[in-house]
Design a protein around this motif. Structure first.
Motif, PDB file in Angstrom:
ATOM      1  N   LYS A 219      21.505  14.385 -24.490  1.00 48.64           N
ATOM      2  CA  LYS A 219      21.311  14.328 -25.938  1.00 48.64           C
ATOM      3  C   LYS A 219      19.854  14.019 -26.274  1.00 48.64           C
ATOM      4  N   ASN A 220      19.253  13.097 -25.524  1.00 51.40           N
ATOM      5  CA  ASN A 220      17.848  12.768 -25.750  1.00 51.40           C
ATOM      6  C   ASN A 220      16.935  13.922 -25.363  1.00 51.40           C
ATOM      7  N   ALA A 221      17.308  14.643 -24.306  1.00 52.06           N
ATOM      8  CA  ALA A 221      16.511  15.802 -23.893  1.00 52.06           C
ATOM      9  C   ALA A 221      16.488  16.848 -25.000  1.00 52.06           C
ATOM     10  N   ARG A 222      17.650  17.094 -25.617  1.00 53.19           N
ATOM     11  CA  ARG A 222      17.710  18.067 -26.706  1.00 53.19           C
ATOM     12  C   ARG A 222      16.926  17.583 -27.924  1.00 53.19           C
ATOM     13  N   ALA A 223      17.049  16.289 -28.225  1.00 50.34           N
ATOM     14  CA  ALA A 223      16.367  15.742 -29.403  1.00 50.34           C
ATOM     15  C   ALA A 223      14.855  15.793 -29.242  1.00 50.34           C
ATOM     16  N   GLN A 224      14.374  15.580 -28.021  1.00 50.21           N
ATOM     17  CA  GLN A 224      12.928  15.566 -27.775  1.00 50.21           C
ATOM     18  C   GLN A 224      12.403  16.900 -27.265  1.00 50.21           C
ATOM     19  N   ASN A 225      13.323  17.868 -27.139  1.00 45.27           N
ATOM     20  CA  ASN A 225      12.944  19.218 -26.707  1.00 45.27           C
ATOM     21  C   ASN A 225      12.210  19.194 -25.364  1.00 45.27           C
ATOM     22  N   VAL A 226      12.777  18.447 -24.424  1.00 42.01           N
ATOM     23  CA  VAL A 226      12.220  18.379 -23.071  1.00 42.01           C
ATOM     24  C   VAL A 226      13.339  18.685 -22.074  1.00 42.01           C
ATOM     25  N   GLY A 227      12.977  18.763 -20.802  1.00 40.48           N
ATOM     26  CA  GLY A 227      13.957  19.084 -19.781  1.00 40.48           C
ATOM     27  C   GLY A 227      14.935  17.953 -19.507  1.00 40.48           C
ATOM     28  N   ILE A 228      16.070  18.308 -18.904  1.00 44.58           N
ATOM     29  CA  ILE A 228      17.087  17.331 -18.516  1.00 44.58           C
ATOM     30  C   ILE A 228      16.527  16.396 -17.448  1.00 44.58           C
ATOM     31  N   LYS A 229      16.862  15.117 -17.581  1.00 45.01           N
ATOM     32  CA  LYS A 229      16.492  14.141 -16.559  1.00 45.01           C
ATOM     33  C   LYS A 229      17.754  13.641 -15.872  1.00 45.01           C
ATOM     34  N   THR A 230      17.760  13.674 -14.542  1.00 42.10           N
ATOM     35  CA  THR A 230      18.881  13.121 -13.803  1.00 42.10           C
ATOM     36  C   THR A 230      18.734  11.609 -13.708  1.00 42.10           C
ATOM     37  N   ILE A 231      19.816  10.942 -13.407  1.00 39.18           N
ATOM     38  CA  ILE A 231      19.828   9.486 -13.249  1.00 39.18           C
ATOM     39  C   ILE A 231      19.997   9.182 -11.763  1.00 39.18           C
ATOM     40  N   THR A 232      19.095   8.403 -11.188  1.00 46.27           N
ATOM     41  CA  THR A 232      19.158   8.113  -9.757  1.00 46.27           C
ATOM     42  C   THR A 232      20.402   7.306  -9.428  1.00 46.27           C
ATOM     43  N   GLU A 233      20.811   7.357  -8.175  1.00 48.95           N
ATOM     44  CA  GLU A 233      22.001   6.610  -7.751  1.00 48.95           C
ATOM     45  C   GLU A 233      21.799   5.119  -7.944  1.00 48.95           C
ATOM     46  N   GLN A 234      20.584   4.628  -7.654  1.00 48.64           N
ATOM     47  CA  GLN A 234      20.313   3.195  -7.806  1.00 48.64           C
ATOM     48  C   GLN A 234      20.439   2.766  -9.273  1.00 48.64           C
ATOM     49  N   ALA A 235      19.887   3.602 -10.177  1.00 49.86           N
ATOM     50  CA  ALA A 235      19.983   3.271 -11.602  1.00 49.86           C
ATOM     51  C   ALA A 235      21.436   3.336 -12.075  1.00 49.86           C
ATOM     52  N   MET A 236      22.180   4.350 -11.603  1.00 51.48           N
ATOM     53  CA  MET A 236      23.582   4.460 -11.991  1.00 51.48           C
ATOM     54  C   MET A 236      24.389   3.288 -11.468  1.00 51.48           C
ATOM     55  N   SER A 237      24.047   2.800 -10.281  1.00 57.92           N
ATOM     56  CA  SER A 237      24.735   1.638  -9.711  1.00 57.92           C
ATOM     57  C   SER A 237      24.583   0.425 -10.618  1.00 57.92           C
ATOM     58  N   ILE A 238      23.376   0.251 -11.177  1.00 53.02           N
ATOM     59  CA  ILE A 238      23.140  -0.878 -12.086  1.00 53.02           C
ATOM     60  C   ILE A 238      23.925  -0.685 -13.382  1.00 53.02           C
ATOM     61  N   LEU A 239      23.940   0.527 -13.883  1.00 50.59           N
ATOM     62  CA  LEU A 239      24.704   0.797 -15.102  1.00 50.59           C
ATOM     63  C   LEU A 239      26.188   0.518 -14.894  1.00 50.59           C
ATOM     64  N   LEU A 240      26.698   0.875 -13.722  1.00 47.97           N
ATOM     65  CA  LEU A 240      28.112   0.641 -13.419  1.00 47.97           C
ATOM     66  C   LEU A 240      28.424  -0.836 -13.247  1.00 47.97           C
ATOM     67  N   SER A 241      27.436  -1.623 -12.847  1.00 54.74           N
ATOM     68  CA  SER A 241      27.669  -3.047 -12.594  1.00 54.74           C
ATOM     69  C   SER A 241      27.618  -3.882 -13.868  1.00 54.74           C
ATOM     70  N   HIS A 242      27.016  -3.339 -14.922  1.00 55.89           N
ATOM     71  CA  HIS A 242      26.865  -4.092 -16.165  1.00 55.89           C
ATOM     72  C   HIS A 242      28.194  -4.139 -16.920  1.00 55.89           C
ATOM     73  N   GLU A 243      28.455  -5.245 -17.630  1.00 52.25           N
ATOM     74  CA  GLU A 243      29.721  -5.402 -18.351  1.00 52.25           C
ATOM     75  C   GLU A 243      29.695  -4.798 -19.756  1.00 52.25           C
ATOM     76  N   TRP A 244      28.557  -4.458 -20.274  1.00 52.99           N
ATOM     77  CA  TRP A 244      28.403  -3.796 -21.558  1.00 52.99           C
ATOM     78  C   TRP A 244      29.098  -4.510 -22.717  1.00 52.99           C
ATOM     79  N   PRO A 245      28.637  -5.703 -23.066  1.00 47.76           N
ATOM     80  CA  PRO A 245      29.245  -6.413 -24.215  1.00 47.76           C
ATOM     81  C   PRO A 245      29.054  -5.661 -25.524  1.00 47.76           C
ATOM     82  N   GLY A 246      27.983  -4.828 -25.603  1.00 46.01           N
ATOM     83  CA  GLY A 246      27.764  -4.030 -26.806  1.00 46.01           C
ATOM     84  C   GLY A 246      28.431  -2.670 -26.746  1.00 46.01           C
ATOM     85  N   ASN A 247      29.177  -2.432 -25.663  1.00 47.35           N
ATOM     86  CA  ASN A 247      29.980  -1.226 -25.489  1.00 47.35           C
ATOM     87  C   ASN A 247      29.145   0.061 -25.503  1.00 47.35           C
TER      88      ASN A 247
END
Length: 449
Positions: free
Chosen positions: A332-360
């Motif tokens: 969504k951000n790539a489309r909004a900024q008219n730039v190429g798609i960015k992948t998310i590294t496994e390490q970054a995704m691991s951190i995202l998965l570990s977070h409890e997301w109180p703000g959902n």
């Protein structure tokens, strides 16, 4: 089809009678008023398609009436009549927002053609606005992303309750997407082409919230410089979304209950009740049953609103959707900024998965947007907020509580196969054992270049 409502404002009895007969014979539903003051009362209580008014009348003039109408209904069509063929008065009327003017004495056919053209323009404007609103609402409904079984069950319930007229209460923590659920209910209903209007019941004082919901007349309180229709009348034929209904002042709950029971509202400063036709969807981040037990929410209003209850699960209860949502927000951000798609590294995704997301989901969207802006060719650990990086999380590339999803495994395998083939999609499709068209569909699904 219902007849279009035409209001004739003329203080001469004979002319008013002639115009009434002319418009009635042409098939219109005709209202008449002998003064601008009585015309305003009629307009407030009815959906008038077009107002035909004389300029020179005792009391408030036709131009002043035009100004008053424009203060509370920008969509009104007003045609001015004058016995004075003055260019100045005609230009003044057009500059102040009149659709057209008619010089008396007029030819009946000319007046009827002017009215016909004005109503056609009004109908086209409304159709265009409804189409734009529906496109927006449908795109918003698509934003409900996830493969979680509970979320799919919830969306199935939305499709069932949408076509009904039942009042709905959406419960869930802040940031879970309650308004998106409400919009989805609206889009799946017969009211989809009509307005969807929202108000946060906890963000306004009691007096301002009453005015926002029910409307007011000019001069009814300090600061009321113009008439206001209010959400219940502005949402005619559509849906009203009462966000954080649990924070509505107790005294105002009584008035809301009466409005829902009688299907009519009384604007502040007006003694006449006006009917409305709008569906109610409410939302709360707290348990309304608990609020009733504590005496902070009326039991009768709770039962009136809570015909169907939809509970939106917090993001921490559907961790499997985090990769899907994160990639969606990155795209969504790539489309909004008219730039190429960015992948998310496994390490970054691991951190995202570990977070409890109180703000959902809202918090996740903000984090991904920040990371997208600060990252290079891919979203890595360094682009994530410090509070996420410093929190305990699973070993690099892993998450013991949440193993890789089928989505992750398939996406990674497609990327590796494409790399081994030098990005030759036809060759990659053969190695994967799928058609080339299937490969393209999967690339699109996974937001891959």
């Amino acid at each position: 089809m219902p007849k279009h409502r035409v209001l004739i404002v003329e203080d001469e009895d004979l002319m008013r009678s002639i115009l009434r007969r002319l418009m009635t014979d042409a098939g219109y539903d005709v209202f008449t008023a002998d003064s601008s003051e009585s015309a305003l009362t009629i307009i407030r209580q009815n959906d008038i398609a077009i107002t035909i008014t004389d300029i020179k009348m005792a009391g408030m003039s036709g131009l002043d009436l035009l100004d008053r109408i424009n203060t509370f209904d920008q969509r009104s069509i007003v045609v001015i009549m004058t016995a004075y063929s003055s260019v100045d008065s005609a230009v003044a009327a057009l500059r102040r927002g009149a659709y057209d003017y008619i010089i008396k004495p007029f030819v009946n056919e000319d007046l009827l053609q002017t009215v016909h053209n004005a109503i056609r323009q009004r109908d086209l404007f409304r159709e265009n606005r409804a189409l734009r609103r529906e496109l927006y609402q449908r795109s918003a409904a698509i934003e409900i992303i996830g493969d979680d079984p509970e979320l799919k069950r919830l969306l199935g319930l939305v499709k069932k309750v949408g076509p009904t007229e039942a009042s709905v209460v959406v419960e869930g923590e802040s940031g879970t997407g309650k308004e998106l659920i409400a919009k989805s209910i609206h889009v799946n209903s017969g009211r989809a082409g009509k307005p969807f209007l929202a108000v946060n019941c906890g963000a306004l004082s009691e007096s301002l919230l009453e005015s926002e919901l029910f409307g007011h007349v000019k001069g009814s309180f300090t600061g009321a410089g113009a008439d206001k229709k209010g959400l219940f009348r502005s949402a005619e034929g559509g849906t009203i979304f009462l966000d954080e209904i649990g924070e509505m002042p107790f005294a105002l709950q009584v008035k809301l209950l009466r409005a829902l029971q009688e299907r009519e509202v009384t604007p502040v400063g007006l003694s006449i009740a006006i009917e409305f036709d709008a569906r109610i969807v409410a939302a709360t981040n707290r348990s309304l049953e608990d609020e009733v037990a504590e005496g902070r929410f009326r039991k009768d209003l709770f039962y009136r609103l809570n015909v169907v209850e939809i509970a939106v699960p917090p993001l921490r209860q559907r961790h499997g959707d985090i990769p899907l949502l994160a990639r969606h927000f990155a795209a969504k951000n790539a489309r909004a900024q008219n730039v190429g798609i960015k992948t998310i590294t496994e390490q970054a995704m691991s951190i995202l998965l570990s977070h409890e997301w109180p703000g959902n989901v809202r918090e996740l969207e903000n984090v991904v947007e920040r990371a997208f802006i600060l990252s290079g060719d891919e979203i890595d650990v360094d682009s994530l907020p410090q509070r996420l990086r410093s929190a305990p999380h699973a070993p690099e590339g892993q998450n013991r509580s949440h193993p890789p999803t089928l989505y992750d495994i398939e996406q990674k395998y497609i990327l590796e196969t494409l790399a081994s083939c030098g990005d030759d999609k036809a060759a990659a499709a053969r190695l994967l054992g799928i058609d080339l068209s299937t490969l393209y569909r999967k690339l699109k699904r996974y937001w891959l270049p």
